[in-house]
Design a protein around this motif. Sequence first.
Motif, PDB file in Angstrom:
ATOM      1  N   UNK A  32       0.836  -1.197   0.000  1.00 51.37           N
ATOM      2  CA  UNK A  32       0.000   0.000   0.000  1.00 51.37           C
ATOM      3  C   UNK A  32       0.875   1.252   0.000  1.00 51.37           C
ATOM      4  N   UNK A  33       1.871   1.269   0.874  1.00 53.50           N
ATOM      5  CA  UNK A  33       2.775   2.433   0.938  1.00 53.50           C
ATOM      6  C   UNK A  33       3.534   2.628  -0.368  1.00 53.50           C
ATOM      7  N   UNK A  34       4.024   1.535  -0.920  1.00 49.21           N
ATOM      8  CA  UNK A  34       4.778   1.609  -2.173  1.00 49.21           C
ATOM      9  C   UNK A  34       3.918   2.156  -3.297  1.00 49.21           C
ATOM     10  N   UNK A  35       2.695   1.666  -3.404  1.00 52.48           N
ATOM     11  CA  UNK A  35       1.785   2.119  -4.464  1.00 52.48           C
ATOM     12  C   UNK A  35       1.409   3.591  -4.292  1.00 52.48           C
ATOM     13  N   UNK A  37       3.318   5.894  -2.888  1.00 50.19           N
ATOM     14  CA  UNK A  37       4.510   6.708  -3.183  1.00 50.19           C
ATOM     15  C   UNK A  37       4.733   6.840  -4.682  1.00 50.19           C
ATOM     16  N   UNK A  38       4.333   5.837  -5.441  1.00 49.11           N
ATOM     17  CA  UNK A  38       4.553   5.869  -6.882  1.00 49.11           C
ATOM     18  C   UNK A  38       3.436   6.585  -7.644  1.00 49.11           C
TER      19      UNK A  38
END
Length: 39
Positions: A32-35, A37-38
């Motif tokens: 969730x965090x990665x998505x 941030x992108x």
Amino acid sequence: FREVKRRTSSFSNTFRNAEPTAAESWLRAFAVCWNRCLS
């Protein structure tokens, strides 16, 4: 490929004694965090 192998090993070492559900929860939160941030 070397980097994937290194990261997999690192993840395995981090969650060696963890319950499978704890590792899965961590992975879901990371995704969730990665998505976000992108985006």
